[in-house]
Design an enzyme around this catalytic site. Structure first.
Site, PDB file in Angstrom:
ATOM      1  N   ARG A  53      -2.256  82.046  83.436  1.00 51.90           N
ATOM      2  CA  ARG A  53      -2.800  80.997  84.476  1.00 51.90           C
ATOM      3  C   ARG A  53      -1.741  80.460  85.605  1.00 51.90           C
ATOM      4  O   ARG A  53      -0.692  80.747  85.177  1.00 51.90           O
ATOM      5  CB  ARG A  53      -3.939  80.033  84.076  1.00 51.90           C
ATOM      6  CG  ARG A  53      -3.655  79.563  82.551  1.00 51.90           C
ATOM      7  CD  ARG A  53      -2.575  78.498  82.560  1.00 51.90           C
ATOM      8  NE  ARG A  53      -2.556  77.518  83.670  1.00 51.90           N
ATOM      9  CZ  ARG A  53      -1.621  76.800  84.193  1.00 51.90           C
ATOM     10  NH1 ARG A  53      -0.507  76.997  83.457  1.00 51.90           N
ATOM     11  NH2 ARG A  53      -1.609  75.902  85.170  1.00 51.90           N
ATOM     12  N   GLN A 207      -4.992  71.513  81.277  1.00 53.01           N
ATOM     13  CA  GLN A 207      -3.451  72.112  81.360  1.00 53.01           C
ATOM     14  C   GLN A 207      -2.496  71.051  81.381  1.00 53.01           C
ATOM     15  O   GLN A 207      -1.359  71.476  81.062  1.00 53.01           O
ATOM     16  CB  GLN A 207      -3.303  72.914  82.745  1.00 53.01           C
ATOM     17  CG  GLN A 207      -4.357  74.118  82.917  1.00 53.01           C
ATOM     18  CD  GLN A 207      -5.922  73.801  83.349  1.00 53.01           C
ATOM     19  OE1 GLN A 207      -6.244  72.754  83.278  1.00 53.01           O
ATOM     20  NE2 GLN A 207      -6.354  74.653  83.890  1.00 53.01           N
ATOM     21  N   ASP A 248      -2.880  76.586  94.692  1.00 48.80           N
ATOM     22  CA  ASP A 248      -3.538  77.821  94.604  1.00 48.80           C
ATOM     23  C   ASP A 248      -3.676  78.570  95.869  1.00 48.80           C
ATOM     24  O   ASP A 248      -3.792  79.797  96.006  1.00 48.80           O
ATOM     25  CB  ASP A 248      -4.818  77.609  93.970  1.00 48.80           C
ATOM     26  CG  ASP A 248      -4.521  77.380  92.373  1.00 48.80           C
ATOM     27  OD1 ASP A 248      -4.371  76.193  92.041  1.00 48.80           O
ATOM     28  OD2 ASP A 248      -4.420  78.288  91.501  1.00 48.80           O
TER      29      ASP A 248
HETATM   30  O1  MRU Z   1      -7.080  77.243  86.777  1.00 51.52           O
HETATM   31  P1  MRU Z   1      -5.319  77.301  86.514  1.00 51.52           P
HETATM   32  O2  MRU Z   1      -4.790  76.655  85.169  1.00 51.52           O
HETATM   33  O3  MRU Z   1      -4.884  78.775  86.836  1.00 51.52           O
HETATM   34  O4  MRU Z   1      -4.888  76.482  87.664  1.00 51.52           O
HETATM   35  C1  MRU Z   1      -3.591  76.414  88.076  1.00 51.52           C
HETATM   36  C2  MRU Z   1      -3.304  75.283  89.245  1.00 51.52           C
HETATM   37  O5  MRU Z   1      -4.218  74.672  89.857  1.00 51.52           O
HETATM   38  C3  MRU Z   1      -1.952  75.052  89.491  1.00 51.52           C
HETATM   39  O6  MRU Z   1      -1.731  74.025  89.718  1.00 51.52           O
HETATM   40  C4  MRU Z   1      -1.445  76.185  90.567  1.00 51.52           C
HETATM   41  O7  MRU Z   1      -1.952  77.562  90.255  1.00 51.52           O
HETATM   42  C5  MRU Z   1       0.094  75.974  91.069  1.00 51.52           C
HETATM   43  S1  MRU Z   1       0.909  76.973  89.600  1.00 51.52           S
HETATM   44  C6  MRU Z   1       2.468  76.865  90.250  1.00 51.52           C
END
Ligand code: MRU
Length: 366
Positions: A53, A207, A248
């Site tokens: 992820r 996370q 993202d």
């Molecule tokens: O749902 P996830 O764990 O994939 O979301 C990740 C995030 O929101 C991070 O902050 C983002 O991808 C930046 S990662 C360098």
């Protein structure tokens, strides 16, 4: 990243077995396990279930997924792209990597067999993308570190550690290596800036608690885990100097889409007169998304992520515990959008940019 004294990436290609290896992030922090991807379906499953992820890592995994697909059927580019695109909708890096793959690989379609692509070209593309991501995140770290050093000198007078608050995991695990928000923290710490990191737990997938705390522990960086609702409290108590997150998708006007809860962090930062930065590769800027006024597709995940908690029992066995009855209606929004007006700066591999259209326009085409 350094894990138990060993350099480790989040994804790598094992030439001996012709397989793609990833750290299985659903097993952290209790278990460090390597998960192997052998087919396109494996790659899609890994992205969907969040074994991998983080926006940049999803993009690189998708590139390897194309290789795994073409290895079985050199004429499968279109179906592979379609299947990978459907895994997760919000992180733009996935779509950026797939669009780039189509452009790059189409050049290798031999004339005469127009739909077939040699799989080794797809492997080359994925390996290059992985190298590029690691280098790019290291460069983000250099610029992030300069921001943190300046804030340390200005706010702490160099006599106390800089207090940084972060949300979700924007570390090495979310990228091929280094991370985005955490890359600056790693570089600043290595350059002698004393730091303490407040880590938001980041419900429901945790996370922050499961991944960011694990990474910071591996790196020997002082940190404390807080529940998401405590972020405003620690800011109001004067315990935070700066907030830094990943992203993202960033609009052409500097609005920052990131893990759900980021907007509230930015609001609390503004109310407490604290800077809020987002750190990201330019591939996260979606120049086709003009501004937050135009809604983007926000991923909604399975309600069970909220109503059933996972963990390990004291004896070490995996456990899943239902917290809320099935009848409770849950909306599990995975991302939110922080308006550009709350963003102090966008830290990229090319430097720090203001969160507005004029400033970000300089990055278009990079
Ligand atoms: O749902 P996830 O764990 O994939 O979301 C990740 C995030 O929101 C991070 O902050 C983002 O991808 C930046 S990662 C360098």
């Amino acid at each position: 990243m350094l894990i138990e004294g060993r350099q480790q990436r989040s994804i790598w290609f094992d030439a001996a077995t012709d397989q793609v290896c990833v750290i299985d992030q659903t097993r952290l922090p209790h278990d460090f396990a390597v998960h192997r991807l052998r087919t396109l379906d494996d790659a899609c499953e890994a992205i969907n279930s969040m074994r991998v992820r983080g926006a940049p890592l999803i993009g690189v995994t998708a590139a390897f997924g194309i290789y795994l697909s073409l290895r079985e059927n050199p004429a499968s580019l279109e179906t592979a792209i379609r299947q990978l695109r459907a895994t997760r909708p919000t992180a733009v890096n996935l779509h950026w990597a797939l669009d780039r793959a189509v452009r790059d690989l189409s050049e290798h379609m031999p004339t005469g067999v127009p739909t077939e692509i040699p799989p080794e070209k797809a492997l080359e593309f994925a390996l290059d993308l992985a190298e590029e991501d690691a280098a790019c995140c290291e460069a983000i770290g250099e610029h992030g570190s300069a921001v943190l050093r300046r804030l340390w000198q200005e706010r702490c007078g160099e006599d106390r550690p800089l207090q940084v608050l972060t949300h979700c995991n924007a570390g090495a695990l979310a990228t091929v290596d280094w991370g985005t928000a955490l890359s600056g923290i790693y570089k600043a710490a290595a350059a002698g800036v004393p730091l303490h990191v407040w880590v938001d737990e980041t419900r429901p997938r945790n996370q922050g608690g499961a991944l960011t705390c694990w990474e910071l522990r591996q790196a020997g960086i002082d940190h404390s885990l807080i529940v998401d609702g405590a972020a405003g409290h620690v800011m109001a108590r004067g315990l935070v100097d700066v907030c830094v997150t990943g992203s993202d998708r960033v609009s052409a006007s500097g609005d920052v889409c990131n893990k759900i809860g980021t907007y509230q962090v930015a609001l609390a930062a503004r109310d407490n007169n604290l800077p809020f930065y987002a750190a990201l590769p330019v591939s996260t800027v979606d120049f086709d998304w003009p501004s937050a006024a135009e809604p983007i597709l926000i991923e909604e995940r399975d309600a069970r992520e909220v109503s059933i908690a996972g963990g390990i029992e004291e004896g070490g066995a995996n456990a899943r515990v239902r917290q809320y009855p099935e009848e409770t209606v849950v909306r599990n929004y995975a991302f939110d959008v922080t308006p550009a007006r709350l963003v102090s700066g966008i830290i990229t591999e090319h430097g720090v940019y203001d969160a507005n259209q004029n400033s970000l326009a300089a990055l278009a085409g990079n």
